[in-house]
Design a protein around this motif. Structure first.
Motif, short mmCIF file in Angstrom:
data_model
loop_
_atom_site.label_atom_id
_atom_site.label_comp_id
_atom_site.label_asym_id
_atom_site.label_seq_id
_atom_site.Cartn_x
_atom_site.Cartn_y
_atom_site.Cartn_z
N ILE A 517 -11.14 17.10 36.35
CA ILE A 517 -9.78 16.88 36.84
C ILE A 517 -9.51 15.38 36.88
N ASP A 518 -8.36 14.99 36.38
CA ASP A 518 -7.89 13.62 36.49
C ASP A 518 -6.58 13.63 37.26
N ALA A 519 -6.55 12.92 38.36
CA ALA A 519 -5.34 12.88 39.18
C ALA A 519 -4.88 11.44 39.34
N ASN A 520 -3.59 11.22 39.19
CA ASN A 520 -2.98 9.92 39.42
C ASN A 520 -1.69 10.17 40.18
N VAL A 521 -1.79 10.03 41.51
CA VAL A 521 -0.66 10.40 42.35
C VAL A 521 -0.34 9.29 43.33
N SER A 522 0.85 9.32 43.84
CA SER A 522 1.28 8.41 44.90
C SER A 522 2.28 9.16 45.75
N GLY A 523 2.56 8.60 46.92
CA GLY A 523 3.49 9.30 47.78
C GLY A 523 3.90 8.48 48.98
N THR A 536 4.12 12.39 44.23
CA THR A 536 4.54 12.37 42.82
C THR A 536 3.35 11.97 41.97
N GLY A 537 3.40 12.34 40.69
CA GLY A 537 2.34 11.97 39.78
C GLY A 537 1.91 13.13 38.92
N THR A 538 0.72 13.01 38.36
CA THR A 538 0.21 14.06 37.46
C THR A 538 -1.22 14.42 37.82
N ILE A 539 -1.54 15.68 37.55
CA ILE A 539 -2.91 16.17 37.69
C ILE A 539 -3.24 16.92 36.41
N ALA A 540 -4.24 16.44 35.71
CA ALA A 540 -4.67 17.07 34.45
C ALA A 540 -6.00 17.76 34.68
N ASN A 588 2.82 18.36 36.77
CA ASN A 588 3.68 17.27 37.22
C ASN A 588 4.12 17.55 38.65
N LEU A 589 3.94 16.55 39.52
CA LEU A 589 4.24 16.71 40.93
C LEU A 589 5.49 15.92 41.29
N GLY A 590 6.36 16.53 42.08
CA GLY A 590 7.56 15.84 42.55
C GLY A 590 8.49 16.78 43.27
N LYS A 591 9.12 16.28 44.34
CA LYS A 591 10.09 17.06 45.12
C LYS A 591 9.49 18.36 45.65
N GLY A 592 8.21 18.33 45.97
CA GLY A 592 7.57 19.50 46.55
C GLY A 592 7.22 20.58 45.56
N ILE A 593 7.28 20.28 44.26
CA ILE A 593 7.00 21.26 43.22
C ILE A 593 5.88 20.75 42.33
#
Length: 714
Positions: A517-523, A536-540, A588-593
């Protein structure tokens, strides 16, 4: 020779007679006004002597004074800064003949000292230096030479030898009150006895004291031997023994003992101590020892071979009773205001640590450390394992071909941000290594954590570990100087055995295989709700050689095949799982989805792609899975489904995280495959005609059946 002896005896008798005459004819009380005037000139304060000043003649010349008071200026809480019930001292007569001042025991009875600082910072100690008065007095008292008279050359005065037989404080007391800081210290009773005050010899000291520091009342007593050196900083104490107790509303120090073989500068001092008591609801029993040394400049203080062993007990602790131990070498650099701890070894029950640390005390304390532990198992502490067996969901997780199970009622997510204000007062940086770490059943090995907290900003520079056959690497930052706090995290997980990890962490085995898993998120925000809505960000993800448990896609394909033929699939008892060689997706993460459009899975004879989303707040699922048969399926379930080669079969996944459901979307299956749709339509028409018989040709019935078929396939 006899004449010389007679002369000496005569001189002694003459001195004795002279002193006797002084005592007989001079009343020392006549000097009270002069003494008071001299004190007034030197300090600007009044000295009041209400009692008598009395002579004492034999065997030593002495004086005693009663009811003496040194006054405070106006505006202070007590009228006297110092008062005495009685003071006595004596001087041996004969030694005076040989330039020796031999003072006997000095006794002070009922002494009381009162020191006060007013809210404006003015103290009753102010103005007591008397420098200006001293200069004036000195100027006035300079003897002017008689005109014409010769001035004799200065002759060095012969030094007198001075000794004091001892000092005795009986029933003394003191009050130190600071109205500016609203603090106070009080000694209600002090008794102190010091032996002969003479340099170069060991002198006994004994004391007992009763007092109070603000609300903390204390009692102490002790004894020691002191040797006073001509250079006062080279003086020493030895055989110190101290006992004390103290208590206030929240703390009870039942006993405290301190013993030291010797105390002084530039010498090793071996001491031991013990303390027993209670603070709030926690009791403690501690013992320790060390070898302390302070250099002559008092710039470096070291404590070598420091040992501390304690037992603590209380309801607020993780366990009813815990044992704590620590050892190491400590050094304090007074000039740099830095405390260093080397060769640290510490233990809390079975948890062990070793390493080093330092604290720079200038400004915000700067803490630096490098700590190692062979094993930390938080699950051995009450509350450490929150994944209780009775709370684990079913291992297979989810239902196949039916409605989703009704999830348990969830509590609303909290939107209260944690209070991180304490981080703004921290300056911490260091490294932690742990050979084996266990929390909530999850086991992590070879942990290396390197992080810093600097005035509200957290920087996780490195977090590396081995996790179930794979590795994990994390870097992140947290800014708590803004509200709500902001964060960013980069995480890399490589080749982790997913199934044992899920079983340990959540009691589920819905997924197996090697996972990366590769995660690059912020919030923004750290409340329960904002962690989900503000991220927000991405998780692969990339999984290989695994299986999805709880759903058997080949079995669904057989059901689809039977449906197309208007038959019921033959039941075969099989494990509900779908093997795969690869499973990849980017969320793809954003707005709670969390959404994906490229989830793919490669399985024997199957290709699966999926798209959809999950609501991170509601925790529901909305995914479409499209399964394509690309070759023989013999091998999983032992069934041949080659008739559906190159046919795409849709599966609907909905429900919730804890109760997902998987359903074959027959309508989508037929509408997305025209050949199958036509075949199914004909089979449906044939079935309706057989069912309706002669009425099938009726116009109204035919119109109704057309609408029904249209509804089924459109």
């Amino acid at each position: 020779m006899k004449k010389l002896l007679y002369i000496l005896i005569g001189l002694v008798l003459l001195v004795v007679v002279a002193i006797g005459a002084i005592v007989a004819f001079i009343n020392p009380n006549d000097f009270k006004p002069m003494i008071a005037d001299e004190v007034k000139k030197a300090t600007g304060r009044e000295l009041v002597i209400d009692g008598d000043i009395s002579w004492r003649f034999w065997p030593s010349l002495g004086l005693s004074v009663e009811r003496l008071a040194f006054k405070n200026p106006e505006g202070f809480a007590e009228p006297d800064m110092l008062k005495l019930s009685k003071a006595e001292l004596s001087v041996a007569v004969i030694p005076l003949l040989s330039d020796t001042l031999d003072i006997g025991l000095v006794s002070l009875h009922g002494a009381h000292v009162f020191i006060q600082t007013l809210p404006n910072g003015v103290s009753n100690l102010d103005g007591l230096s008397g420098e200006q008065n001293t200069e004036t007095t000195s100027s006035e008292n300079k003897t002017q030479p008689t005109p014409g008279a010769s001035v004799p050359a200065d002759e060095p005065a012969k030094a007198w030898a001075i000794s004091i037989g001892g000092l005795e404080l009986l029933d003394a007391s003191a009050t130190v009150r600071d109205d500016k800081t609203h603090t106070s210290s009080e000694i209600s009773s002090l008794n102190l006895t010091i032996g002969k005050l003479e340099t170069g010899i060991w002198v006994p000291i004994e004391f007992d004291v009763v007092g109070k520091q603000d609300a903390l009342a204390f009692i102490s007593k002790g004894n020691a031997e002191a040797m006073i050196d001509k250079e006062i900083m080279k003086s020493q104490l030895r055989t110190l023994a101290l006992e004390a107790s103290a208590n206030d509303a929240s703390t009870q120090l039942e006993s405290f003992t301190l013993n030291a073989d010797r105390l002084g500068l530039a010498i090793p001092m071996v001491f031991d101590f013990a303390a027993k008591g209670k603070s709030n609801d926690m009791s403690f029993d501690a013992k320790g020892k060390a070898t302390l040394e302070v250099d002559e400049a008092i710039s470096l203080i070291t404590a070598k071979a420091l040992e501390l062993n304690a037992t603590v007990a209380g309801k607020s602790l993780p366990r009813p009773e815990m044992k704590i131990s620590m050892s190491g070498d400590l050094a304090f650099d007074n000039k740099a205001q830095k405390l260093s701890l080397e060769n640290l070894k510490a233990a809390v029950d079975e948890l062990n640590f070793d390493g080093k640390a330092s604290v720079a005390l200038a400004g915000i304390p700067a803490i630096r450390f490098d700590v190692h532990s062979p094993k930390i198992n938080l699950d051995t502490f009450p509350g450490g394992n929150t994944t209780a067996a009775e709370d684990k969901p079913a291992a297979s997780g989810g239902s196949q071909g039916g409605a989703a199970e009704k999830p348990a009622e969830k509590k609303p997510l909290s939107d209260v941000e944690p209070d991180l204000s304490a981080l703004e007062g921290l300056d911490i940086a260091g490294k932690i290594t742990i050979d084996d770490f266990v929390a909530n059943n999850v086991e992590v090995r070879d942990v290396i954590a390197n992080f810093a907290v600097n005035r509200g900003k957290v920087d996780v520079k490195q977090f590396d570990a081995k996790l179930y056959g794979g590795t994990i690497n994390v870097k992140g930052k947290l800014d708590a100087t803004v509200s709500p706090a902001r964060y960013q995290v980069k995480k890399g997980i490589r080749n982790v055995n997913v199934q044992p990890l899920l079983l340990a962490a959540a009691g589920q085995d819905m997924l197996a295989g090697k996972g990366s898993i590769d995660a690059n998120v912020s919030g923004v925000g750290l409340s329960e709700k904002r962690l989900r809505t503000g991220i927000t960000g991405t998780i692969a993800i990339n999984f290989a050689d695994g299986a999805i448990n709880g759903v058997n896609i080949p079995e669904m394909i057989r059901e689809a095949k039977a449906t197309l033929k208007g038959q019921r699939a033959e039941y075969v008892e099989e494990t509900r799982k779908t093997d795969f060689s690869a499973l990849t997706a980017t969320f793809n993460l954003g707005k709670g989805i969390a959404s994906t459009r490229n989830m793919k899975m490669e399985a024997p004879a199957l290709r699966v792609r999926s798209e959809g989303q999950t609501n991170l707040v509601k925790e529901d699922l909305d995914f479409e899975v499209f399964v394509s048969v690309v070759g023989t399926s013999k091998g999983q379930g032992g069934r041949d489904i080659d008739e559906l080669k190159d046919v795409t079969i849709p599966v609907k996944i909905d429900g919730t995280w804890t109760a997902p459901s998987y359903n074959l979307d027959v309508k989508a299956l037929l509408t997305s495959n025209k050949v199958l749709e036509e075949k199914a339509r004909k089979e449906a028409e044939r079935g309706l005609k057989k069912l309706l018989g002669d009425k099938a040709g009726d116009g109204k019935v035919k119109e109704a059946t057309d609408k029904l078929l249209k509804g089924l396939f459109n």
